[in-house]
Design a protein around this motif. Structure first.
Motif, PDB file in Angstrom:
ATOM      1  N   TYR A 148       2.266   1.838  -3.507  1.00 47.37           N
ATOM      2  CA  TYR A 148       1.246   2.395  -4.387  1.00 47.37           C
ATOM      3  C   TYR A 148       0.988   3.869  -4.047  1.00 47.37           C
ATOM      4  O   TYR A 148       0.810   4.697  -4.946  1.00 47.37           O
ATOM      5  CB  TYR A 148      -0.054   1.594  -4.312  1.00 47.37           C
ATOM      6  CG  TYR A 148      -0.046   0.345  -5.168  1.00 47.37           C
ATOM      7  CD1 TYR A 148       0.040   0.431  -6.554  1.00 47.37           C
ATOM      8  CD2 TYR A 148      -0.135  -0.920  -4.596  1.00 47.37           C
ATOM      9  CE1 TYR A 148       0.042  -0.708  -7.351  1.00 47.37           C
ATOM     10  CE2 TYR A 148      -0.138  -2.057  -5.387  1.00 47.37           C
ATOM     11  CZ  TYR A 148      -0.043  -1.947  -6.765  1.00 47.37           C
ATOM     12  OH  TYR A 148      -0.044  -3.079  -7.550  1.00 47.37           O
ATOM     13  N   ALA A 149       0.972   4.202  -2.759  1.00 51.44           N
ATOM     14  CA  ALA A 149       0.775   5.596  -2.358  1.00 51.44           C
ATOM     15  C   ALA A 149       1.932   6.465  -2.859  1.00 51.44           C
ATOM     16  O   ALA A 149       1.725   7.587  -3.327  1.00 51.44           O
ATOM     17  CB  ALA A 149       0.645   5.703  -0.839  1.00 51.44           C
ATOM     18  N   ALA A 170       3.763   5.829  -5.502  1.00 53.80           N
ATOM     19  CA  ALA A 170       3.590   5.935  -6.952  1.00 53.80           C
ATOM     20  C   ALA A 170       2.528   6.982  -7.287  1.00 53.80           C
ATOM     21  O   ALA A 170       2.712   7.794  -8.197  1.00 53.80           O
ATOM     22  CB  ALA A 170       3.200   4.579  -7.535  1.00 53.80           C
ATOM     23  N   LYS A 171       1.440   6.980  -6.537  1.00 56.16           N
ATOM     24  CA  LYS A 171       0.373   7.962  -6.757  1.00 56.16           C
ATOM     25  C   LYS A 171       0.894   9.370  -6.505  1.00 56.16           C
ATOM     26  O   LYS A 171       0.605  10.293  -7.271  1.00 56.16           O
ATOM     27  CB  LYS A 171      -0.819   7.667  -5.845  1.00 56.16           C
ATOM     28  CG  LYS A 171      -2.001   8.580  -6.074  1.00 56.16           C
ATOM     29  CD  LYS A 171      -3.181   8.200  -5.213  1.00 56.16           C
ATOM     30  CE  LYS A 171      -4.361   9.100  -5.511  1.00 56.16           C
ATOM     31  NZ  LYS A 171      -5.544   8.707  -4.735  1.00 56.16           N
ATOM     32  N   GLY A 172       1.675   9.529  -5.449  1.00 59.75           N
ATOM     33  CA  GLY A 172       2.250  10.828  -5.133  1.00 59.75           C
ATOM     34  C   GLY A 172       3.208  11.323  -6.200  1.00 59.75           C
ATOM     35  O   GLY A 172       3.431  12.530  -6.352  1.00 59.75           O
ATOM     36  N   THR A 173       3.774  10.406  -6.953  1.00 55.70           N
ATOM     37  CA  THR A 173       4.704  10.744  -8.027  1.00 55.70           C
ATOM     38  C   THR A 173       3.949  11.027  -9.322  1.00 55.70           C
ATOM     39  O   THR A 173       4.538  11.471 -10.297  1.00 55.70           O
ATOM     40  CB  THR A 173       5.701   9.585  -8.235  1.00 55.70           C
ATOM     41  OG1 THR A 173       6.291   9.255  -6.979  1.00 55.70           O
ATOM     42  CG2 THR A 173       6.808   9.961  -9.193  1.00 55.70           C
ATOM     43  N   TYR A 221       1.755   8.648 -10.868  1.00 53.85           N
ATOM     44  CA  TYR A 221       1.348   7.447 -11.600  1.00 53.85           C
ATOM     45  C   TYR A 221      -0.094   7.088 -11.273  1.00 53.85           C
ATOM     46  O   TYR A 221      -0.585   7.341 -10.177  1.00 53.85           O
ATOM     47  CB  TYR A 221       2.263   6.267 -11.270  1.00 53.85           C
ATOM     48  CG  TYR A 221       3.659   6.446 -11.809  1.00 53.85           C
ATOM     49  CD1 TYR A 221       3.918   6.294 -13.164  1.00 53.85           C
ATOM     50  CD2 TYR A 221       4.697   6.777 -10.967  1.00 53.85           C
ATOM     51  CE1 TYR A 221       5.199   6.466 -13.666  1.00 53.85           C
ATOM     52  CE2 TYR A 221       5.988   6.952 -11.460  1.00 53.85           C
ATOM     53  CZ  TYR A 221       6.222   6.792 -12.810  1.00 53.85           C
ATOM     54  OH  TYR A 221       7.489   6.973 -13.301  1.00 53.85           O
ATOM     55  N   ASP A 222      -0.768   6.488 -12.241  1.00 52.45           N
ATOM     56  CA  ASP A 222      -2.146   6.041 -12.081  1.00 52.45           C
ATOM     57  C   ASP A 222      -2.121   4.666 -11.409  1.00 52.45           C
ATOM     58  O   ASP A 222      -1.706   3.671 -12.015  1.00 52.45           O
ATOM     59  CB  ASP A 222      -2.819   5.960 -13.453  1.00 52.45           C
ATOM     60  CG  ASP A 222      -4.299   5.622 -13.371  1.00 52.45           C
ATOM     61  OD1 ASP A 222      -4.677   4.755 -12.563  1.00 52.45           O
ATOM     62  OD2 ASP A 222      -5.065   6.213 -14.141  1.00 52.45           O
ATOM     63  N   VAL A 223      -2.567   4.608 -10.166  1.00 50.01           N
ATOM     64  CA  VAL A 223      -2.496   3.376  -9.370  1.00 50.01           C
ATOM     65  C   VAL A 223      -3.367   2.272  -9.970  1.00 50.01           C
ATOM     66  O   VAL A 223      -2.971   1.105  -9.978  1.00 50.01           O
ATOM     67  CB  VAL A 223      -2.877   3.658  -7.900  1.00 50.01           C
ATOM     68  CG1 VAL A 223      -3.002   2.372  -7.107  1.00 50.01           C
ATOM     69  CG2 VAL A 223      -1.848   4.577  -7.259  1.00 50.01           C
ATOM     70  N   LYS A 224      -4.515   2.629 -10.504  1.00 49.63           N
ATOM     71  CA  LYS A 224      -5.397   1.633 -11.112  1.00 49.63           C
ATOM     72  C   LYS A 224      -4.673   0.929 -12.262  1.00 49.63           C
ATOM     73  O   LYS A 224      -4.717  -0.303 -12.384  1.00 49.63           O
ATOM     74  CB  LYS A 224      -6.667   2.314 -11.611  1.00 49.63           C
ATOM     75  CG  LYS A 224      -7.686   1.390 -12.214  1.00 49.63           C
ATOM     76  CD  LYS A 224      -8.926   2.179 -12.622  1.00 49.63           C
ATOM     77  CE  LYS A 224      -9.939   1.299 -13.312  1.00 49.63           C
ATOM     78  NZ  LYS A 224     -11.126   2.061 -13.719  1.00 49.63           N
ATOM     79  N   ARG A 253      -1.852  -1.358 -10.968  1.00 47.88           N
ATOM     80  CA  ARG A 253      -2.374  -2.643 -10.482  1.00 47.88           C
ATOM     81  C   ARG A 253      -2.629  -3.594 -11.653  1.00 47.88           C
ATOM     82  O   ARG A 253      -2.359  -4.786 -11.571  1.00 47.88           O
ATOM     83  CB  ARG A 253      -3.643  -2.443  -9.658  1.00 47.88           C
ATOM     84  CG  ARG A 253      -3.383  -1.791  -8.318  1.00 47.88           C
ATOM     85  CD  ARG A 253      -4.667  -1.691  -7.487  1.00 47.88           C
ATOM     86  NE  ARG A 253      -4.458  -0.920  -6.282  1.00 47.88           N
ATOM     87  CZ  ARG A 253      -3.919  -1.388  -5.155  1.00 47.88           C
ATOM     88  NH1 ARG A 253      -3.525  -2.648  -5.098  1.00 47.88           N
ATOM     89  NH2 ARG A 253      -3.765  -0.631  -4.102  1.00 47.88           N
ATOM     90  N   LYS A 307       0.836  -1.209   0.000  1.00 47.74           N
ATOM     91  CA  LYS A 307       0.000   0.000   0.000  1.00 47.74           C
ATOM     92  C   LYS A 307       0.867   1.254   0.000  1.00 47.74           C
ATOM     93  O   LYS A 307       0.558   2.232  -0.697  1.00 47.74           O
ATOM     94  CB  LYS A 307      -0.922   0.017   1.223  1.00 47.74           C
ATOM     95  CG  LYS A 307      -2.076  -0.937   1.142  1.00 47.74           C
ATOM     96  CD  LYS A 307      -2.909  -0.863   2.402  1.00 47.74           C
ATOM     97  CE  LYS A 307      -3.961  -1.953   2.431  1.00 47.74           C
ATOM     98  NZ  LYS A 307      -4.726  -1.972   3.679  1.00 47.74           N
TER      99      LYS A 307
END
Length: 80
Positions: free
Chosen positions: A35-36, A38-41, A43-46, A49, A32
């Motif tokens: 992924y967080a 990556a999202k902060g950078t 990137y699209d987490v969906k 995945r 988790k």
């Protein structure tokens, strides 16, 4: 289950399962966090995945599924 050896063995098994469950929770928390990050950078987490899930699968199986999906989409007029 009155035999103390079986009781000790059962207790050992339960304790090992409990330790592994805790490790699994720790790993899930770590995932988790990644992924967080990556999202902060940005990137699209969906999509990430999906990429991870696709990489787990056999390449030939993936290609076959994609070909069938394309065929179905063409049949319903969704793809030119």
């Amino acid at each position: 289950m009155d035999d103390p050896v079986q009781g000790d063995q059962l207790k050992s098994i339960v304790e090992r399962i409990e330790r592994l469950e805790e490790e699994k929770k720790t790993i899930a928390d770590d995932i988790k966090e990644v992924y967080a990050e990556a999202k902060g950078t940005g990137y699209d987490v969906k999509i990430l995945r999906k990429v991870v899930a696709l990489r787990r699968r056999d390449l030939d199986e993936r290609k076959e599924e994609e070909a069938i999906l394309d065929l179905y989409l063409q049949a319903v007029g969704e793809v030119a």
